[in-house]
Write a protein that holds these residues in place. Structure first.
Motif, short mmCIF file in Angstrom:
data_model
loop_
_atom_site.label_atom_id
_atom_site.label_comp_id
_atom_site.label_asym_id
_atom_site.label_seq_id
_atom_site.Cartn_x
_atom_site.Cartn_y
_atom_site.Cartn_z
N ALA A 188 0.82 -1.21 0.00
CA ALA A 188 0.00 0.00 0.00
C ALA A 188 0.85 1.26 0.00
N LEU A 189 2.06 1.15 0.53
CA LEU A 189 2.93 2.32 0.62
C LEU A 189 3.62 2.66 -0.70
N MET A 190 3.52 1.76 -1.68
CA MET A 190 4.19 2.00 -2.96
C MET A 190 3.47 3.04 -3.81
N GLY A 191 2.15 3.18 -3.62
CA GLY A 191 1.39 4.06 -4.49
C GLY A 191 1.43 3.54 -5.91
N GLU A 192 1.77 4.40 -6.85
CA GLU A 192 1.85 4.01 -8.26
C GLU A 192 3.22 3.48 -8.63
N GLN A 193 4.13 3.44 -7.68
CA GLN A 193 5.47 2.95 -7.95
C GLN A 193 5.49 1.43 -7.98
#
Length: 239
Positions: free
Chosen positions: A17-22
């Motif tokens: 969830a912490l990656m976002g769009e990465q």
């Protein structure tokens, strides 16, 4: 302002969830957004604890399937959760709140050891608490760690933040006819294999009467609505 429906909550966040769009790592936009959502809840008097995974950095189970020793892989995954916890602590403090990271494995140079009584004291003082390193043991997921910590700190509600707005009977991204549940029991979720959390976590929550809400973490204001008593957000899981 009316009193919140819950005084103490535990929020489970996946590392992904912490990656976002990465494709990898930590997105500052996501951690900043989460910090803002948490602040809105703390501002109305709710005590907040977090458990974060490490899948955005390292997944021990995956490498174990490729031949790495499972215990070593899981220990590396625990260290990844500490990195994520420190990133969340930084974001939370930058919006004006106090935060502490407590780890299930000793890394005293960067965070505290998990001590239940000390954790309770931090929460009572209004500090946001981030639990890292899972349970400190291999073979247990961060879902199980979240369930364990929620029971230990006597949380009124455990929340699992996901990328969908609740629990469905099928993957809503693949099946346009998937049905969302407003409420389900732990036994139903286990029996129907709804994939809410791993079975160890679900049985622990069920046996200790821990209430659970699964919701879309990307919806602005959703966390505040849930703790304020809005039952239309997400899916509730009860005993």
């Amino acid at each position: 302002m009316s009193q919140p429906a819950y005084q103490r909550i535990l929020l489970k966040l996946s590392g992904e969830a912490l990656m976002g769009e990465q494709a990898f790592g930590i997105s500052p936009e996501v951690t900043n957004f989460l910090a803002g959502e948490i602040k809105a809840v703390v501002d109305i008097g709710v005590q907040v604890a977090l458990v974060v995974g490490g899948g955005n950095i390292f997944r021990g189970e995956g490498l174990a399937r490729a031949g790495m020793d499972r215990v070593t892989g899981d220990q590396m995954g625990m260290l990844a959760t500490v990195i994520n916890a420190l990133a969340l602590q930084d974001a939370i403090e930058r919006v004006g709140m106090q935060a502490r990271v407590q780890s299930a494995i000793r890394i005293n140079e960067v965070c505290e050891d998990f001590i239940r009584r000390k954790a309770m004291r931090h929460l009572e003082k209004g500090r946001v608490l981030v639990f890292a390193a899972g349970t400190g043991n291999p073979f247990f997921t961060t879902d199980s760690a979240a369930a364990l910590r929620a029971v230990e700190i006597e949380a009124d509600l455990m929340l699992k933040a996901t990328k969908v707005d609740g629990i469905y009977n099928a993957d809503p991204k693949k099946d346009p006819h998937a049905k969302r549940y407003d409420e389900v029991t732990y036994d139903e979720a286990l029996g129907k294999r709804l994939g809410v959390m791993d079975q160890t976590a679900m049985v622990l929550c069920r046996d200790h009467g821990m209430k659970l809400c699964v919701y879309d973490m990307s919806a602005p204001g959703a966390l505040l609505k849930i703790v304020s008593g809005d039952a239309s957000i997400g899916t509730r899981v009860n005993r």
